[in-house]
Scaffold this motif. Structure first.
Motif, PDB file in Angstrom:
ATOM      1  N   PRO A 132       0.810  -1.236   0.000  1.00  0.00           N
ATOM      2  CA  PRO A 132       0.000   0.000   0.000  1.00  0.00           C
ATOM      3  C   PRO A 132       0.836   1.275   0.000  1.00  0.00           C
ATOM      4  N   SER A 133       2.039   1.232   0.566  1.00  0.00           N
ATOM      5  CA  SER A 133       2.870   2.431   0.611  1.00  0.00           C
ATOM      6  C   SER A 133       3.378   2.827  -0.771  1.00  0.00           C
ATOM      7  N   LYS A 134       3.292   1.904  -1.746  1.00  0.00           N
ATOM      8  CA  LYS A 134       3.769   2.191  -3.097  1.00  0.00           C
ATOM      9  C   LYS A 134       2.631   2.467  -4.082  1.00  0.00           C
ATOM     10  N   PHE A 135       1.389   2.305  -3.649  1.00  0.00           N
ATOM     11  CA  PHE A 135       0.261   2.554  -4.545  1.00  0.00           C
ATOM     12  C   PHE A 135       0.239   4.018  -4.966  1.00  0.00           C
ATOM     13  N   GLN A 136      -0.170   4.246  -6.217  1.00  0.00           N
ATOM     14  CA  GLN A 136      -0.216   5.602  -6.753  1.00  0.00           C
ATOM     15  C   GLN A 136      -1.534   5.845  -7.479  1.00  0.00           C
ATOM     16  N   ALA A 137      -2.183   6.960  -7.152  1.00  0.00           N
ATOM     17  CA  ALA A 137      -3.368   7.394  -7.901  1.00  0.00           C
ATOM     18  C   ALA A 137      -2.861   8.220  -9.072  1.00  0.00           C
ATOM     19  N   THR A 138      -2.224   7.551  -9.992  1.00  0.00           N
ATOM     20  CA  THR A 138      -1.444   8.238 -11.009  1.00  0.00           C
ATOM     21  C   THR A 138      -2.187   8.311 -12.336  1.00  0.00           C
ATOM     22  N   TYR A 139      -1.646   9.126 -13.190  1.00  0.00           N
ATOM     23  CA  TYR A 139      -2.154   9.296 -14.547  1.00  0.00           C
ATOM     24  C   TYR A 139      -1.858   8.038 -15.351  1.00  0.00           C
ATOM     25  N   SER A 140      -2.880   7.450 -15.965  1.00  0.00           N
ATOM     26  CA  SER A 140      -2.657   6.284 -16.810  1.00  0.00           C
ATOM     27  C   SER A 140      -3.579   6.354 -18.025  1.00  0.00           C
ATOM     28  N   VAL A 141      -3.193   5.638 -19.062  1.00  0.00           N
ATOM     29  CA  VAL A 141      -3.978   5.635 -20.291  1.00  0.00           C
ATOM     30  C   VAL A 141      -5.397   5.149 -20.029  1.00  0.00           C
ATOM     31  N   LEU A 142      -5.524   4.015 -19.341  1.00  0.00           N
ATOM     32  CA  LEU A 142      -6.853   3.438 -19.128  1.00  0.00           C
ATOM     33  C   LEU A 142      -7.692   4.295 -18.192  1.00  0.00           C
ATOM     34  N   GLN A 143      -7.059   4.977 -17.251  1.00  0.00           N
ATOM     35  CA  GLN A 143      -7.793   5.886 -16.379  1.00  0.00           C
ATOM     36  C   GLN A 143      -8.405   7.028 -17.178  1.00  0.00           C
ATOM     37  N   VAL A 144      -7.625   7.596 -18.081  1.00  0.00           N
ATOM     38  CA  VAL A 144      -8.135   8.702 -18.891  1.00  0.00           C
ATOM     39  C   VAL A 144      -9.260   8.222 -19.814  1.00  0.00           C
ATOM     40  N   LEU A 145      -9.087   7.030 -20.407  1.00  0.00           N
ATOM     41  CA  LEU A 145     -10.152   6.476 -21.232  1.00  0.00           C
ATOM     42  C   LEU A 145     -11.422   6.300 -20.402  1.00  0.00           C
ATOM     43  N   ALA A 146     -11.267   5.814 -19.173  1.00  0.00           N
ATOM     44  CA  ALA A 146     -12.422   5.574 -18.305  1.00  0.00           C
ATOM     45  C   ALA A 146     -13.137   6.870 -17.957  1.00  0.00           C
ATOM     46  N   LEU A 147     -12.385   7.885 -17.566  1.00  0.00           N
ATOM     47  CA  LEU A 147     -13.002   9.134 -17.136  1.00  0.00           C
ATOM     48  C   LEU A 147     -13.625   9.885 -18.313  1.00  0.00           C
ATOM     49  N   GLY A 148     -12.955   9.841 -19.472  1.00  0.00           N
ATOM     50  CA  GLY A 148     -13.548  10.460 -20.654  1.00  0.00           C
ATOM     51  C   GLY A 148     -14.838   9.778 -21.052  1.00  0.00           C
ATOM     52  N   TYR A 149     -14.849   8.446 -20.980  1.00  0.00           N
ATOM     53  CA  TYR A 149     -16.050   7.668 -21.278  1.00  0.00           C
ATOM     54  C   TYR A 149     -17.160   7.976 -20.283  1.00  0.00           C
ATOM     55  N   LEU A 150     -16.815   8.126 -19.012  1.00  0.00           N
ATOM     56  CA  LEU A 150     -17.817   8.428 -17.982  1.00  0.00           C
ATOM     57  C   LEU A 150     -18.488   9.770 -18.253  1.00  0.00           C
TER      58      LEU A 150
END
Length: 420
Positions: A148-166
């Protein structure tokens, strides 16, 4: 509620053709195109994905340690613009999001036709968004470290696709086409206004620098240290990500309409050049910056996306020339799977390929003198020995791409399509 949504999806055909097309109960039977699968869309999706599942690494390998002008030009085009500007590589990401938008009027209409309620569609949308974000975290968010100390809420291709689709889904499900257009324009303008006029540490009105704009400040405030290495201000960019998806939605509305094939082509071409022109003119004041998905970037990339869709639609669906596109169709019908497979296992695909090609290394690393031929001048602008070493890496990556393609081909032959 369902009938209202059906009328909205049918509305584009009525508005662009000047004919009443909705049935008395709000149905879509006179304009339904939901059962028609655009081969051109699968091909264009595969063409887009092809460049990031191995083709880019082939070009990088060939251009390494060479002075060949053409290869250096290609390598530059297969790298993102460092800040303001636009390279071919900057088109791949928004083109895929654009194509998600194109498919939405077809897929939403199909769900309505089979009786899905608006609530059920929302459940599907949010499930898909959640899965895409989780998959993006697998590639870019260190979630597979199980620390958990290494998890990142980072910018990713699939994240952007998901949010744009939403964003595009919410707009489509609640607005008529005219309001969809107005809202998309409003999001582009709002993003510009927030980036330009809202004070942020180090920001000067009309000047755009990394870390000195409202979008970056907002991300630092909300996400903080969990952003990881890619501090791209992606929260505010949801506005322009959604706009890119909506540009694709408008193309989807157009392709579902009652217009003739020639009219559809002219509309796609006209929209493409219009977006290019507006994006270029606006960029005088608001630069085209992929790393911040600026409004001008969304429009400029959208313009090229419209033109590429027009080209593929004309050649494949109108003229019927499909055979040449088959390798891309195989990729395009399982595009997300291809992206995930390459993102997680690219080195493994290369290692498998090297089982078959590693014997070539002795001939390709170093000068061609190894096999008795002197370095020969070539049309690329350099001696062949300058890129001979990189050619082995190019062959190895090409082999990895071919192995992945045959996996996708096996799935295609067995009609197995992984949907998210």
């Amino acid at each position: 509620m369902g009938n209202d949504l059906r009328r909205r999806l049918a509305g584009f055909s009525s508005e662009v053709s000047g004919q009443a097309v909705a049935t008395p109960d709000g149905g879509l039977d006179r304009v339904d195109r939901s059962s028609v699968r655009l081969t051109s869309l699968d091909a264009l999706r595969g063409f887009d994905m092809f460049w990031i599942i191995g083709a880019d690494r082939i070009i990088w390998s060939l251009s390494k340690d060479t002075h060949a002008r053409f290869l250096l030009f290609l390598a530059n085009q297969f790298d993102h613009a460092p800040w303001a500007g636009f390279h071919f590589y900057d088109l791949i990401f928004p083109l895929f999001l654009f194509m998600i938008g194109v498919s939405m009027p077809f897929s939403f209409s199909k769900r309505l036709q089979r009786g899905d309620s608006k609530r059920k569609i929302y459940v599907h949308v949010f499930t898909r968004v959640t899965v895409l974000i989780f998959m993006g975290m697998m590639i870019n968010g260190n979630i597979l470290s199980y620390d958990p100390s290494k998890f990142q809420a980072t910018y990713s291709v699939l994240q952007v696709l998901a949010l744009g689709y939403l964003v595009a889904s919410i707009i489509m499900l609640n607005m008529t086409v005219r309001w969809q257009i107005a809202t998309t324009a409003g999001m582009l303008i709002l993003y510009w206004a927030l980036m330009n006029f809202v004070p942020a540490p180090g920001h000067v009105v009309g000047v755009y620098k990394p870390g000195a704009n409202f979008g970056d400040w907002l991300n630092d405030l909300i996400v903080g240290r969990f952003q990881g290495p890619w501090r791209f201000g992606w929260i505010l960019q949801i506005l322009t990500n959604g706009s890119t998806a909506m540009l694709g939605v408008f193309a989807g509305h157009l392709l579902r309409s009652r217009k003739s094939e020639q009219q559809k082509l002219l509309w796609l071409i006209g929209l493409g050049f219009s977006c290019l022109a507006v994006g270029l003119v606006w960029s005088i004041w608001f630069p085209i910056i992929k790393l911040r998905w600026t409004s001008t970037y969304a429009l400029y990339a959208g313009g090229w996306s419209y033109l590429l869709l027009a080209l593929f639609y004309f050649v494949i669906d109108v003229r019927g020339h499909r055979r040449w596109a088959f390798p891309f169709i195989v990729i395009g019908t399982n595009a997300i799977l291809a992206y995930m497979a390459w993102g997680l296992f690219a080195p493994a695909f290369r290692l498998m390929a090297e089982v078959f090609v590693s014997g070539l290394k002795r001939y390709l690393v170093g000068s061609y003198d190894v096999i008795g031929f002197p370095p020969l001048p070539n049309a690329l602008g350099a001696d062949s020995s300058q890129f001979a070493g990189g050619s082995y890496n190019a062959i190895a990556w090409f082999g990895g791409l071919i192995i992945l393609w045959f996996v996708l081909y096996w799935l295609y032959r067995n009609r197995t399509f992984v949907r998210v």
